[in-house]
Scaffold this motif. Structure first.
Motif, PDB file in Angstrom:
ATOM      1  N   ASN A  32       0.854  -1.184   0.000  1.00  2.60           N
ATOM      2  CA  ASN A  32       0.000   0.000   0.000  1.00  2.60           C
ATOM      3  C   ASN A  32       0.895   1.241   0.000  1.00  2.60           C
ATOM      4  O   ASN A  32       1.680   1.430  -0.912  1.00  2.60           O
ATOM      5  CB  ASN A  32      -0.948  -0.054   1.183  1.00  2.60           C
ATOM      6  N   ASP A  33       0.817   2.060   1.011  1.00  4.43           N
ATOM      7  CA  ASP A  33       1.652   3.253   1.063  1.00  4.43           C
ATOM      8  C   ASP A  33       3.124   2.898   1.250  1.00  4.43           C
ATOM      9  O   ASP A  33       3.468   1.935   1.938  1.00  4.43           O
ATOM     10  CB  ASP A  33       1.232   4.156   2.223  1.00  4.43           C
ATOM     11  N   GLY A  35       6.875   5.121   2.074  1.00  5.47           N
ATOM     12  CA  GLY A  35       7.282   6.459   2.504  1.00  5.47           C
ATOM     13  C   GLY A  35       8.721   6.533   2.936  1.00  5.47           C
ATOM     14  O   GLY A  35       9.392   5.509   3.141  1.00  5.47           O
ATOM     15  N   ARG A  50       5.519  10.629   1.204  1.00  5.42           N
ATOM     16  CA  ARG A  50       4.767   9.382   1.165  1.00  5.42           C
ATOM     17  C   ARG A  50       4.094   9.260  -0.198  1.00  5.42           C
ATOM     18  O   ARG A  50       3.718  10.271  -0.814  1.00  5.42           O
ATOM     19  CB  ARG A  50       3.719   9.373   2.276  1.00  5.42           C
ATOM     20  N   SER A  52       1.164   6.745  -2.340  1.00  4.37           N
ATOM     21  CA  SER A  52       0.179   5.673  -2.254  1.00  4.37           C
ATOM     22  C   SER A  52       0.390   4.661  -3.377  1.00  4.37           C
ATOM     23  O   SER A  52       1.180   4.893  -4.304  1.00  4.37           O
ATOM     24  CB  SER A  52      -1.230   6.256  -2.344  1.00  4.37           C
ATOM     25  N   SER A  53      -0.340   3.573  -3.321  1.00  2.00           N
ATOM     26  CA  SER A  53      -0.229   2.563  -4.368  1.00  2.00           C
ATOM     27  C   SER A  53      -0.680   3.109  -5.713  1.00  2.00           C
ATOM     28  O   SER A  53      -0.215   2.649  -6.764  1.00  2.00           O
ATOM     29  CB  SER A  53      -1.050   1.330  -3.996  1.00  2.00           C
ATOM     30  N   THR A  57       0.902  11.534  -3.866  1.00  2.00           N
ATOM     31  CA  THR A  57       2.059  11.878  -3.047  1.00  2.00           C
ATOM     32  C   THR A  57       1.749  12.990  -2.046  1.00  2.00           C
ATOM     33  O   THR A  57       0.816  13.777  -2.246  1.00  2.00           O
ATOM     34  CB  THR A  57       3.239  12.342  -3.916  1.00  2.00           C
TER      35      THR A  57
END
Length: 116
Positions: A32-33, A35, A50, A52-53, A57
């Protein structure tokens, strides 16, 4: 067993650039995320960026416009391109990945030193 292996840290002069990489290995379903965090001496660990999938950002205010986070979902790797580096960017940088059904995992950290 999940492993996060970071690379790309080092010593750079102010105004210089570095690119950090963090590769995730092991038997995983999906990530998933992802970071990047950093921790300077005497300070708490803080979020730098960070992603995400889906590619969304977010950045800390202190690095906006200078750092770019990206990921390669085929290689299970996250990158942090750092430009216009400042002495205050000096820290140990850690990557973190949130893996489906397994939780959060951290890399071992890589030192970034910005100094003339």
């Amino acid at each position: 067993q999940v492993q996060l292996v970071e690379s790309g840290g080092g010593l750079v002069q102010p105004g210089g650039s570095l690119r950090l990489s963090c590769a995730v290995s092991g038997s995983i379903f999906s990530i998933n995320d992802m970071g990047w965090y950093r921790q300077a001496p005497g300070k708490e660990r803080e979020l730098v960026a960070r992603i995400s999938s889906g590619g969304g950002t977010m950045y800390a205010d202190s690095v906006k416009g200078r750092f770019t986070i990206s990921r390669d979902n085929i290689k299970n790797t996250v990158y942090l391109q750092m430009n216009s580096l400042k002495p205050e960017d000096t820290a140990v940088y850690y990557c973190k990945s949130s893996i489906s059904f397994m939780g959060d995992f951290w890399g071992q950290g890589t030192q970034v030193t910005v100094s003339s």
